[in-house]
Motif scaffolding. Structure first.
Motif, PDB file in Angstrom:
ATOM      1  N   SER A   1      62.145  57.916  37.200  1.00  0.00           N
ATOM      2  CA  SER A   1      62.179  56.890  38.240  1.00  0.00           C
ATOM      3  C   SER A   1      62.430  55.514  37.654  1.00  0.00           C
ATOM      4  CB  SER A   1      60.851  56.867  38.985  1.00  0.00           C
ATOM      5  OG  SER A   1      60.701  57.985  39.793  1.00  0.00           O
TER       6      SER A   1
ATOM      7  N   ARG B   1      57.639  60.850  42.179  1.00  0.00           N
ATOM      8  CA  ARG B   1      58.883  60.704  42.903  1.00  0.00           C
ATOM      9  C   ARG B   1      59.814  61.825  42.605  1.00  0.00           C
ATOM     10  NH1 ARG B   1      62.086  56.805  46.106  1.00  0.00           N
ATOM     11  NH2 ARG B   1      60.385  55.947  47.234  1.00  0.00           N
TER      12      ARG B   1
ATOM     13  N   PRO C   1      58.656  61.128  45.403  1.00  0.00           N
ATOM     14  CA  PRO C   1      59.044  60.102  44.451  1.00  0.00           C
ATOM     15  C   PRO C   1      58.923  60.631  43.033  1.00  0.00           C
ATOM     16  CG  PRO C   1      57.384  59.304  46.001  1.00  0.00           C
ATOM     17  CD  PRO C   1      57.480  60.795  46.157  1.00  0.00           C
TER      18      PRO C   1
ATOM     19  N   CYS D   1      57.730  52.449  41.456  1.00  0.00           N
ATOM     20  CA  CYS D   1      56.984  52.564  40.208  1.00  0.00           C
ATOM     21  C   CYS D   1      55.763  51.651  40.194  1.00  0.00           C
ATOM     22  CB  CYS D   1      57.888  52.233  39.026  1.00  0.00           C
ATOM     23  SG  CYS D   1      59.046  53.560  38.619  1.00  0.00           S
TER      24      CYS D   1
ATOM     25  N   HIS E   1      67.377  55.311  39.493  1.00  0.00           N
ATOM     26  CA  HIS E   1      66.854  56.609  39.941  1.00  0.00           C
ATOM     27  C   HIS E   1      65.706  56.412  40.939  1.00  0.00           C
ATOM     28  CE1 HIS E   1      68.038  57.894  35.598  1.00  0.00           C
ATOM     29  NE2 HIS E   1      69.074  57.982  36.402  1.00  0.00           N
ATOM     30  N   SER E   2      65.813  57.064  42.095  1.00  0.00           N
ATOM     31  CA  SER E   2      64.805  56.890  43.135  1.00  0.00           C
ATOM     32  C   SER E   2      64.052  58.165  43.492  1.00  0.00           C
ATOM     33  CB  SER E   2      65.440  56.315  44.410  1.00  0.00           C
ATOM     34  OG  SER E   2      65.710  54.941  44.251  1.00  0.00           O
ATOM     35  N   TRP E   3      64.766  59.266  43.713  1.00  0.00           N
ATOM     36  CA  TRP E   3      64.083  60.488  44.145  1.00  0.00           C
ATOM     37  C   TRP E   3      64.859  61.738  43.727  1.00  0.00           C
ATOM     38  CZ3 TRP E   3      67.354  63.282  47.143  1.00  0.00           C
ATOM     39  CH2 TRP E   3      68.307  62.603  47.910  1.00  0.00           C
TER      40      TRP E   3
ATOM     41  N   CYS F   1      57.311  55.642  34.075  1.00  0.00           N
ATOM     42  CA  CYS F   1      58.608  55.389  34.700  1.00  0.00           C
ATOM     43  C   CYS F   1      59.609  54.961  33.634  1.00  0.00           C
ATOM     44  CB  CYS F   1      58.485  54.302  35.767  1.00  0.00           C
ATOM     45  SG  CYS F   1      57.967  54.878  37.402  1.00  0.00           S
TER      46      CYS F   1
ATOM     47  N   ALA G   1      57.732  59.758  39.629  1.00  0.00           N
ATOM     48  CA  ALA G   1      57.077  58.772  38.792  1.00  0.00           C
ATOM     49  C   ALA G   1      56.060  59.331  37.826  1.00  0.00           C
ATOM     50  CB  ALA G   1      56.410  57.724  39.663  1.00  0.00           C
TER      51      ALA G   1
END
Length: 310
Positions: A196, A307, A10, A60, A214-216, A44, A12
């Motif tokens: 993230s 992340r 992840p 987050c 945005h995730s990963w 984040c 973060a």
């Protein structure tokens, strides 16, 4: 895919878009973090989607009690967390079907990585960004999007807390994510730790529309990233916005009705109605034209949400 999952994490930690440019536009993009012992922590990124609501990633705040996030967290409006305007939170909601990313052979990229933070007071000096509510399936692949975030500026982890942006190419799409490979982006740009929850937006010819969160990204932010689509979860988002604002009408949420400006996208805007003028003999009347116009890394805590993935 198995090899990829072994490298994913992840995004973060206090970090930002790699190989990107500093950014003084996209005012709707905010850093999410906290102030601890005289030190500002940027953990984040998020986006203002109504004057009272921030859209971000569920991861987050997923590892912390939402009460802690609300109590200690701050949204930073500006180009840098050091000079930004700060606003606290009154509430927070994570998607009920959020599935956390997990590495390893039986790992998963996760799902529904979406969260909302309600500000303790409305922000009326920044125009929000609108989310995609119609399917983007037919137009997303091969499209160029802009990613904005307050994360690190290099894979070594430096440069956090400053807003940056980069244009990314959407290489592939599935029902959950928009994928972008660094190899297809100018200068190898991509999202990284601290980005993230930040917005991935598309210029539709008239305005920016947020397509994803945005995730990963991969561990070193040098290969690939995945951003959670908002069109596929837009009904849930609108449900939450209705709870906050009492309406699903964007124009009403944004306070665009009766503000003295004709907003063409607001069909019911009374400011767009032609105004009659008295005619003088021998003259033509002309109606006046109206136009123009986690979260807190809290205490180093959110650092646990690393992340970085791709």
């Amino acid at each position: 895919m198995v090899a990829l999952l072994l490298l994913l994490s992840p995004m973060a930690l206090s970090q930002d878009l790699v190989n990107a440019e500093t950014e003084d536009e996209f005012l709707f993009t905010v850093a999410l973090g906290a102030e601890l012992g005289g030190r500002t922590i940027s953990a984040c990124t998020g986006s203002l989607i109504t004057p009272e609501v921030i859209l971000t990633a569920a991861h987050c705040g997923g590892d912390f009690p939402i009460e802690l996030v609300i109590t200690a967290g701050l949204a930073f409006f500006g180009d840098s967390v050091e000079t930004a305007e700060k606003v606290g939170f009154s509430d927070g909601i994570l998607h009920p079907d959020y599935v956390e990313l997990s590495n390893g052979i039986a790992g998963t990229l996760g799902r529904n990585d979406i969260g909302l933070l309600v500000l303790e007071e409305p922000v009326d000096w920044v125009e929000p960004v609108w989310i995609a509510t119609e399917s983007i399936d037919e137009i997303a692949e091969d499209a160029t999007v802009t990613s904005i975030g307050f994360g690190v500026s290099n894979s070594a982890g430096g440069g956090s807390g400053i807003k940056r942006s980069a244009e990314l190419v959407v290489d592939s799409v599935d029902e959950t994510f928009l994928y972008s490979s660094s190899s297809t982006n100018d200068n190898g740009a991509n999202v990284c730790s601290g980005d993230s929850g930040g917005p991935q937006v598309y210029w539709d010819g008239e305005k920016y529309v947020q397509w994803a969160v945005h995730s990963w990204a991969d561990q070193d932010c040098e290969m690939q990233s995945g951003s959670t689509r908002v069109d596929t979860v837009s009904e849930w988002i609108l449900d939450q916005l209705e709870d906050v604002h009492g309406t699903r009408d964007r124009c009403e949420m944004w306070g665009l009705y009766g503000d003295g400006v004709c907003d063409a996208e607001c069909a019911a805007d009374p400011d767009c109605a032609p105004k009659a003028k008295k005619e003088k003999a021998g003259a033509c009347s002309v109606a006046p034209s109206h136009g123009n116009l986690w979260l807190v890394g809290l205490l180093a805590g959110l650092v646990g949400l690393r992340r970085r993935s791709v």
